[in-house]
Design a protein around this motif. Structure first.
Motif: not given
Length: 164
Positions: A39, A41, A97, A100, A103
């Motif tokens: 992930i 970010f 979220y 992000i 993913f």
């Protein structure tokens, strides 16, 4: 003023909901089989909460790996918190979220890429150059985190076809 359906933003929210649902399942049941996540970010997002030394070391973006060791995964409607091990130092992180950027679950060659639009709003879109495939070896990750999987291409879902 003509009203229209904003399919791009609807798709964006749906993809964030997919991430939330997957993380909720992992928080409740653990990682199934060989699944694991990379992930990436935005460390400068105003709602990201990470240690100062991490934001200094990874200015701009950071990739975390949820695989062998993670603790206290808590999933909310706005983001998730997790404790990860960086060089034998457990560190709590909170990632909304909206922060992000990617993913990826390389065990099944699945990936999503979100990039912020330049027009200043909080919506995101997929960059055309990244829409087809994103090789796993291009993904940055903290050096303290280990990945023991084969690098492969991840399927990246393009939202551009839904935008007008």
């Amino acid at each position: 003023m003509t009203r229209s359906i904003d399919y791009g933003n609807l798709m964006h929210r749906a993809m964030r909901g997919l991430i939330q649902e997957v993380l909720n399942d992992v928080a409740a049941e653990g990682l199934p089989g060989q699944h694991h996540f990379f992930i990436t970010f935005d460390t400068m997002h105003p709602d990201v909460e990470i240690a100062d030394w991490l934001s200094d070391r990874y200015p701009g973006e950071m990739t975390i790996v949820l695989q062998h060791w993670f603790d206290a995964l808590v999933v909310t409607n706005d983001g998730f918190s997790v404790t990860l091990n960086f060089g034998d130092n457990p560190e709590p992180l909170y990632i909304p979220y909206d922060a992000i950027k990617t993913f990826v679950d390389p065990s099944v060659e699945f990936g999503l890429r979100f990039e912020t639009q330049d027009d200043g709003d909080d919506d995101t879109e997929v960059d055309d150059d990244d829409a087809a495939e994103a090789p796993m070896d291009e993904m940055a990750e903290p050096q303290d985190e280990k990945k023991d999987t084969k690098a492969g291409a991840a399927q990246v879902v393009s939202l551009d076809s839904f935008r007008k």
